[in-house]
Write a protein that holds these residues in place. Sequence first.
Motif, PDB file in Angstrom:
ATOM      1  N   THR A   1     -19.434   6.177  26.796  1.00  9.43           N
ATOM      2  CA  THR A   1     -20.875   6.228  26.546  1.00  9.43           C
ATOM      3  C   THR A   1     -21.250   6.820  25.200  1.00  9.43           C
ATOM      4  N   GLU A   2     -20.337   7.517  24.545  1.00  9.25           N
ATOM      5  CA  GLU A   2     -20.677   8.102  23.242  1.00  9.25           C
ATOM      6  C   GLU A   2     -19.431   8.300  22.395  1.00  9.25           C
ATOM      7  N   ARG A   3     -19.639   8.215  21.087  1.00 15.63           N
ATOM      8  CA  ARG A   3     -18.607   8.499  20.099  1.00 15.63           C
ATOM      9  C   ARG A   3     -19.227   9.446  19.081  1.00 15.63           C
ATOM     10  N   GLN A   4     -18.627  10.610  18.941  1.00 16.43           N
ATOM     11  CA  GLN A   4     -19.169  11.605  18.035  1.00 16.43           C
ATOM     12  C   GLN A   4     -18.099  12.100  17.077  1.00 16.43           C
ATOM     13  N   ARG A   5     -18.561  12.613  15.955  1.00 21.41           N
ATOM     14  CA  ARG A   5     -17.654  13.228  14.982  1.00 21.41           C
ATOM     15  C   ARG A   5     -18.100  14.657  14.725  1.00 21.41           C
ATOM     16  N   LEU A   6     -17.151  15.560  14.781  1.00 21.94           N
ATOM     17  CA  LEU A   6     -17.424  16.956  14.453  1.00 21.94           C
ATOM     18  C   LEU A   6     -17.171  17.167  12.976  1.00 21.94           C
ATOM     19  N   TYR A   7     -18.151  17.774  12.300  1.00 28.67           N
ATOM     20  CA  TYR A   7     -18.047  18.062  10.869  1.00 28.67           C
ATOM     21  C   TYR A   7     -18.079  19.572  10.635  1.00 28.67           C
ATOM     22  N   ARG A   8     -17.403  19.982   9.564  1.00 31.51           N
ATOM     23  CA  ARG A   8     -17.445  21.365   9.097  1.00 31.51           C
ATOM     24  C   ARG A   8     -18.018  21.377   7.687  1.00 31.51           C
ATOM     25  N   LEU A   9     -18.886  22.332   7.389  1.00 32.95           N
ATOM     26  CA  LEU A   9     -19.443  22.438   6.043  1.00 32.95           C
ATOM     27  C   LEU A   9     -18.384  22.985   5.092  1.00 32.95           C
ATOM     28  N   ALA A  10     -18.090  22.228   4.047  1.00 32.23           N
ATOM     29  CA  ALA A  10     -17.150  22.682   3.024  1.00 32.23           C
ATOM     30  C   ALA A  10     -17.918  23.465   1.952  1.00 32.23           C
ATOM     31  N   GLU A  11     -18.664  22.761   1.137  1.00 35.44           N
ATOM     32  CA  GLU A  11     -19.530  23.407   0.142  1.00 35.44           C
ATOM     33  C   GLU A  11     -20.861  22.681   0.149  1.00 35.44           C
TER      34      GLU A  11
END
Length: 289
Positions: free
Chosen positions: A129-139
Amino acid sequence: MEPSAWQLTDDLAEFLDKAGDFLRSRPALHTVQLTVAEALRARGPHVYGAGPPRFGVLCGADGLVRATLLHTPPRPLNLTPLDPPDAAALADHLADTGHQVPGVRAERETAAAFAAAWRQRTGATVEQTERQRLYRLAELTPPASTPPGRARVADAADRELLARWYVEFAADTGGQGGQDPGRWADARLAHGGATVWETPEGTPVSLAGNLPESAGQIRVAPVYTPAALRGRGYAGAVTAEVSRRAAETGAEVLLFTDLANPVSNRLYQRLGYRAVADFAGWAFAAPGA
């Protein structure tokens, strides 16, 4: 791995005593369980629904925790990364104990492995039902230009607006939100966890929220602009401001995006977010349902 290796409990304190160090060892990958557990601790066991939360720990032969589960009905089961044999053992254990599982949400391969194991064990129909991406702030790279107006932390006068936007965001993303909108707004107001972009006339036009710091990380969520106001740079401007404030605390700054929305994924990458891992959600229906 025998099903008995999974230890289930309804006691949050017991779960955190056993699993806390494990969850904090990889706070980005474990961000959902960390933040949900903190909400349960701070706001009570029924913040996500009437059903009692359930927790689980999988230990290896050395006694060290290697995976955990957290379930706040009626939401899907949440899992930390698992090998397929451990996912199958968990499916067997939950089925044997009569645990009702409406779905699963986890890192992509783990979610798929558990969905396959649950289908095989129970005969349930499973659907991604869903596809997500986890992101981390670099700069952080703020937008080259921002729309007229300013960002400000929401206050009590915004409570009704925040509750309404919470419902609209959930509908937009195909979910039900899971919390009472008014209580959600109150919780965000209590810790300054909602920032709005407002026009020069003082009209709020976009929202970026953030959860409280947990294990050295702050997750930005949700980001919402009403459909009629999109495409004007409001979301980028308010997200950049929330990200800047979070980064200044020294915390790791995270956010999830819907992979079906290329616009938001491009936006966050332009702001300086970099991919960490992909996650997936699956829904289960009982045979014949």
